[in-house]
Design a protein around this motif. Structure first.
Motif, PDB file in Angstrom:
ATOM      1  N   GLY A 127       0.824  -1.201   0.000  1.00 10.92           N
ATOM      2  CA  GLY A 127       0.000   0.000   0.000  1.00 10.92           C
ATOM      3  C   GLY A 127       0.858   1.251   0.000  1.00 10.92           C
ATOM      4  N   GLU A 128       0.242   2.405   0.285  1.00  5.17           N
ATOM      5  CA  GLU A 128       0.969   3.675   0.275  1.00  5.17           C
ATOM      6  C   GLU A 128       2.039   3.734   1.358  1.00  5.17           C
ATOM      7  N   ASP A 129       1.791   3.022   2.469  1.00  5.16           N
ATOM      8  CA  ASP A 129       2.766   3.030   3.559  1.00  5.16           C
ATOM      9  C   ASP A 129       3.862   1.990   3.374  1.00  5.16           C
ATOM     10  N   GLY A 130       3.837   1.249   2.242  1.00  6.66           N
ATOM     11  CA  GLY A 130       4.848   0.239   1.984  1.00  6.66           C
ATOM     12  C   GLY A 130       4.526  -1.120   2.551  1.00  6.66           C
ATOM     13  N   GLU A 131       3.526  -1.227   3.395  1.00 12.08           N
ATOM     14  CA  GLU A 131       3.124  -2.494   3.975  1.00 12.08           C
ATOM     15  C   GLU A 131       2.164  -3.217   3.031  1.00 12.08           C
ATOM     16  N   PRO A 132       2.137  -4.574   3.053  1.00 10.49           N
ATOM     17  CA  PRO A 132       1.207  -5.327   2.184  1.00 10.49           C
ATOM     18  C   PRO A 132      -0.245  -4.946   2.485  1.00 10.49           C
ATOM     19  N   SER A 133      -1.007  -4.655   1.432  1.00  4.76           N
ATOM     20  CA  SER A 133      -2.402  -4.255   1.612  1.00  4.76           C
ATOM     21  C   SER A 133      -3.376  -5.176   0.896  1.00  4.76           C
TER      22      SER A 133
END
Length: 658
Positions: A565-571
């Motif tokens: 996602g936008e925060d770099g974490e898997p979404s």
């Protein structure tokens, strides 16, 4: 006279005939000098001692900006009129106090402070009796008014006064009658429809009508006699209410809250500013200046609303929008005449305050027509909404009945199909079943049974989702077990999984058993939160679609990974099925997920065009989406995106989005 250029006053000489008109006295002439009074307590003797009078024909500075002033009116009287009685009357608006003084010490009171209906004659509060003397009749007129630039004085003969009173009564009666008629009709519409726009229009009519009655002095003359403080403050309040209700009602008529929300916000803030500016006017010493500021503010507001109505009329090009523009145009052309007279751009006459009323009547009529059309449109929208609700209810009932029928059909047909399949398997084990012709017949029977099973399963799943009887129930599940179930539904042996490695097993692809099926799951990704039954069904349909339409004997790939996602974490979880086959055009890619749609070239392949549509329903039931792409070297990709933390929406909403 003066001209306004921006905030500056550009001045030019005035003439006596612009401020004092003679009616029925053609053989007379008049000259006027004006002296601004330093305060309300200045006396005529002080003005004469200081020689403050200035002849309007001699000076370039117009002293009429002062709210308190003395007028010296010289009537050059022929001998034939010596001793004759004439009438002097001043047209308000908002003349608080007026005194007519004569050199012999005579004094008459008028204005809103001392309303004077002399000799039983109805008319303006500022009406005085004058006895002419030969050869010169000199009068001193002391006036205290909120809007000195709009003060207009007439000297009339007895016959001219009678005609003037009749015409004035007709004008005012017509205006009040039209305003009351529109107010009653609007209130009736509001009671009947309970629509806010009718309520706002009724408030607008009441506020503007009250202000105009105060503006011309009629409220004082006929209702609130000898209540000067109350009338003064009521005039200010009614003016503020007129400006505020104009802005507020315009927000509804022009639908600015929806069409231009930022402009609506600024107009609302300006409305609050108008109220704040008016507060000092409750101190009567400030009332005249506050009234002038409000008047000069009223002009750009009207021009702005006219511009907005013209913009929306050109943008929407509807009868309603053009009617709104016509209403604001009449409002601006007529309503702003007093302001233009204050600025010196229009000549001043006793008709000037009434021109605004003409514009207001036109505005009410055009707006009433607008509201009639608006009411008709609202009724049509409500009728369509009701029809849509009834249609949706009927469709839901049909879907429920169809789902019940399919459920019953699936249950009833499953047993005979199982018996047929078992009997076919038994026949394959009998002697002579290895003959080619026999094997072909057995295969045709097995394929027909499998096709009926698939069609009943897909149709039942789709109807259950669309009818709302099957909703997504997210829970954490193991991806390996889900993949095994999806491959089992396609009669493909599940490989031994190792995360991060690609596994391959034999599979029938494009009708050829020489094909292969490859699976690759990203390292570290073994669990997710979703409805495993729905995901398994969607994945099974994607695999089945790829295996049926790929090149015979080619390979089909299933890649499973996560999307950051936008925060770099898997979404999102990504299930991508790739196969090599016929190229899909952009038009075909746009329709590939439509219900019952199939390419004309594959009509001989078993299917009903429901599988990919079902995949899209399942993805949207989880708050995800599905995508199809054509890649180089005739590869086709179908990607299913499912949020790792599924935002489950109603299946009915998913159907509407489809």
């Amino acid at each position: 006279m003066c001209l306004i250029v921006g905030p500056l006053w550009v001045e030019r000489p005035a003439s006596a005939g612009q401020w004092v008109h003679l009616k029925g006295l053609d053989d007379m002439s008049v000259s006027v000098a004006i002296a601004p009074a330093p305060s309300r307590h200045t006396t005529l003797a002080e003005v004469l001692d200081q020689d403050l009078f200035e002849d309007l024909t001699q000076v370039r500075r117009r002293p009429l900006h002062s709210v308190v002033s003395f007028w010296r009116i010289d009537l050059h009287t022929p001998k034939s009129r010596d001793g004759e009685t004439v009438w002097l009357r001043a047209v308000p608006p908002l003349i608080w106090d007026a005194d007519l003084l004569t050199p012999d010490g005579g004094r008459q009171h008028g204005g809103m402070v001392f309303p004077d209906l002399q000799a039983g004659r109805p008319g303006f509060p500022t009406q005085f009796e004058v006895r002419l003397t030969y050869p010169l009749t000199r009068l001193y007129f002391h006036i205290d008014t909120a809007l000195p630039e709009l003060t207009h004085v007439s000297v009339l003969s007895d016959e001219a006064l009678s005609g003037e009173v009749q015409r004035d009564t007709l004008r005012q009666g017509s205006f009040i009658g039209a305003a009351m008629l529109m107010l009653v009709l609007t209130l009736a519409n509001w009671v009947f429809t309970r629509k806010r726009i009718h309520r706002d229009f009724a408030i607008y009519i009441a506020c503007v009508s009250l202000f105009m009655l105060c503006f011309n002095g009629y409220l004082t003359a006929y209702f609130l006699v000898n209540y000067p403080t109350l009338v003064a403050r009521l005039s200010l309040v009614s003016f503020v209410m007129a400006v505020s209700s104009t802005i507020w009602f315009s927000l509804s008529v022009l639908d600015l809250r929806r069409q231009m929300p930022r402009m609506a916000t600024w107009l609302t803030r300006f409305l609050l500013l108008v109220v704040a500016v008016a507060l000092p006017g409750f101190n009567l010493d400030w009332l005249g200046w506050v009234s002038k500021v409000l008047w000069l503010t009223y002009l750009p507001v009207g021009i702005l609303l006219l511009g907005l109505s013209a913009h929306l009329a050109w943008k929407l090009r509807s009868v309603k929008a053009w009617l709104a523009f016509a209403a604001f145009l009449s409002f601006s052309v007529f309503e702003k005449a007093p302001l233009l007279s204050m600025a010196g751009l229009l000549p001043l006459s006793e008709w000037t305050p009434d021109i605004a009323k003409i514009g207001f009547v036109f505005y009410m009529l055009l707006t009433h027509l607008y509201l009639l059309i608006h009411l008709g449109d609202q009724r049509e929208l409500e009728r369509r909404a009701m029809a849509a609700r009834l249609e949706a209810e009927a469709e839901r009932n049909q879907r429920r009945d169809l789902a019940q029928f399919l459920s019953m059909f699936g249950h009833e047909v499953r047993t005979p199909l199982s018996i047929i399949d078992a009997a076919t398997q038994s026949l394959e084990m009998m002697a002579g079943s290895d003959a080619p012709k026999v094997q072909v017949r057995h295969k045709r029977i097995r394929n027909a049974v499998e096709r009926l099973n698939l069609l009943s399963r897909e149709a039942l799943a789709r109807e259950r989702i669309e009818s709302g009887s099957w909703t997504a129930r997210p829970r954490v599940f193991d991806i390996h077990h889900m993949i095994e179930g999806a491959l089992g539904m396609q009669c493909i042996a599940a490989p031994d999984f190792s995360l991060g490695e690609r596994m391959s097993v034999p599979a029938t692809v494009g009708g050829s058993p020489e094909g292969s099926f490859e699976v690759e799951i990203a390292a570290g990704f073994s669990e997710m939160e979703a409805d495993p039954d729905m995901i398994e069904l969607a994945l099974s349909n994607l695999i089945d679609n790829a295996c049926k339409y790929a090149d015979p004997g080619s390979g089909v790939r299933l890649l499973i990974s996560t999307v950051p996602g936008e925060d770099g974490e898997p979404s999102c979880a990504l299930f991508e099925v790739l196969s090599r086959g016929q190229f899909l055009t952009s038009e075909e890619l746009a329709r590939v997920f439509d219900k019952y749609w199939r390419r004309s070239e594959v009509q001989g392949v078993a299917g009903a065009g429901l599988g990919l549509h079902l995949v899209r329903l399942i993805s949207r039931a989880h708050g995800g989406w599905v995508r199809a792409r054509s890649l180089p070297d005739r590869w086709t990709s179908f990607s299913l995106f499912i949020p790792l933390k599924s935002k489950v929406i109603s299946t009915y909403e998913g159907v509407q989005q489809s």
